[in-house]
Write an enzyme that holds these catalytic residues in place. Structure first.
Site, PDB file in Angstrom:
ATOM      1  N   ASP A  66       0.617  -1.100   0.134  1.00 30.09           N
ATOM      2  CA  ASP A  66      -0.112  -0.099  -0.015  1.00 30.09           C
ATOM      3  C   ASP A  66       0.797   1.398  -0.061  1.00 30.09           C
ATOM      4  OD1 ASP A  66       0.894  -0.380   2.681  1.00 30.09           O
ATOM      5  OD2 ASP A  66      -0.969  -1.049   3.476  1.00 30.09           O
ATOM      6  N   ASN A 135      -7.413  -3.289  14.063  1.00 35.25           N
ATOM      7  CA  ASN A 135      -8.885  -3.619  13.994  1.00 35.25           C
ATOM      8  C   ASN A 135      -9.018  -4.222  12.897  1.00 35.25           C
ATOM      9  OD1 ASN A 135      -7.843  -2.404  11.344  1.00 35.25           O
ATOM     10  ND2 ASN A 135      -9.208  -0.692  11.510  1.00 35.25           N
ATOM     11  N   HIS A 137      -7.187  -4.890  10.019  1.00 33.21           N
ATOM     12  CA  HIS A 137      -7.004  -4.754   8.502  1.00 33.21           C
ATOM     13  C   HIS A 137      -5.652  -5.420   8.074  1.00 33.21           C
ATOM     14  CE1 HIS A 137      -4.718  -0.736   9.584  1.00 33.21           C
ATOM     15  NE2 HIS A 137      -3.829  -1.882   9.464  1.00 33.21           N
ATOM     16  N   GLU A 142      -9.590  -1.855   5.523  1.00 31.08           N
ATOM     17  CA  GLU A 142     -10.332  -1.545   6.524  1.00 31.08           C
ATOM     18  C   GLU A 142     -11.740  -2.392   6.834  1.00 31.08           C
ATOM     19  OE1 GLU A 142      -8.570  -0.014   8.492  1.00 31.08           O
ATOM     20  OE2 GLU A 142      -7.831   1.889   8.087  1.00 31.08           O
TER      21      GLU A 142
END
Ligand code: F6R
Length: 262
Positions: A66, A135, A137, A142
């Site tokens: 990313d 979280n 990801h 996400e």
């Protein structure tokens, strides 16, 4: 999903590096997927040590997961710079073979399509190294991300921006709002995936990934669908796993197989 729990972060890095080295050694023109953030740093340090001992990674092509949108590639926290600093230089990769999505491109959709095409043209990724967000990801997919998604523009979760503010002098407003990320579908196409996680802050996400239901609310749970997914954890990151007895038993009774991830 093969789950290997080791005593501490240094052991995680050494084990992950050995798995990557064994896998890449079996390819003439290996392709490695690389992650940024804190989790893989021990793995890169251990790979750099193997490179100093003679492991030749100069034929390896690398693809980052990313990149932030809107940061100049020369910004110290742009993943172009981070990958250069943490991966390309210490591992002795050929910079011409290292790819990072173009988060500063005028046409971001075109940049995403080109990135997918470049992975394809390289023959696909042999081993994709991953961290996991608190979280759940993977990449910057996400919670709620399509499990079939491909490289695209995403909006970062507020929690991810707060978590990553440490790389921007603690200033959450300095963390970009958007990113380009390989999709979950892109990650699942890698021939093998290797996720590393250390520390108590990842324990809940790790348990949801490995033992929770498959679903977009925990994007990493998509790895339950992958044929060759290996997860290497330290004790703290493994502390919320329920079926720990089995993982240790399976690790100690691994069937005879070639070393590496495939
Ligand atoms: C990084 C990435 C992210 C990180 C995750 C964990 O390229 O794609 O998924 O792996 O945010 O970050 P750390 O390791 O810094 O806790």
């Amino acid at each position: 999903m093969e789950i290997i729990v080791l005593s501490d972060p240094a052991a995680v890095g050494r084990h992950a590096a050995r798995l990557i080295a064994d896998t890449l050694a079996r390819r003439r023109d290996p392709v490695l997927g690389v992650a940024t953030g804190s989790s893989p740093l021990g793995t890169y340090a251990a790979l750099a040590a193997l490179a100093r001992e003679g492991l030749d990674l100069s034929r390896t092509t690398a693809f980052a997961l990313d990149e932030y949108v809107g940061l100049d590639p020369s910004h110290p926290e742009a993943y172009h710079s981070v990958i250069d600093r943490e991966v390309t230089l210490p591992l002795g990769l050929d910079p011409r073979k290292v790819h990072v999505p173009h988060g500063a491109a005028a046409d971001l959709s075109a940049a995403c399509a080109e990135y997918e095409a470049a992975i394809e043209a390289a023959g696909g990724i042999d081993v994709q190294l991953l961290g996991i967000g608190a979280n759940g990801h993977i990449g910057f997919n996400e919670p709620g991300s399509s499990l079939g998604s491909r490289t695209r523009v995403k909006t970062l979760a507020p929690r991810t921006r707060r978590d990553n503010a440490r790389f921007f002098g603690g200033d959450v407003e300095a963390v970009p709002v958007h990113c380009l990320t390989q999709g979950i579908g892109t990650i699942l196409r890698a021939r093998s995936v290797l996720l590393v996680a250390t520390g108590e802050a990842k324990a809940a996400a790790v348990a949801a990934m490995a033992e929770g239901p498959l679903g977009a609310f925990c994007p990493a749970s998509a790895l339950q669908l992958h044929e060759r997914a290996t997860v290497v954890l330290d004790e703290a990151a493994a502390s919320k796993l329920v079926d720990r007895e089995y993982y240790d038993f399976a690790r100690d009774h691994a069937p005879e197989a070639a070393p590496g991830l495939d």
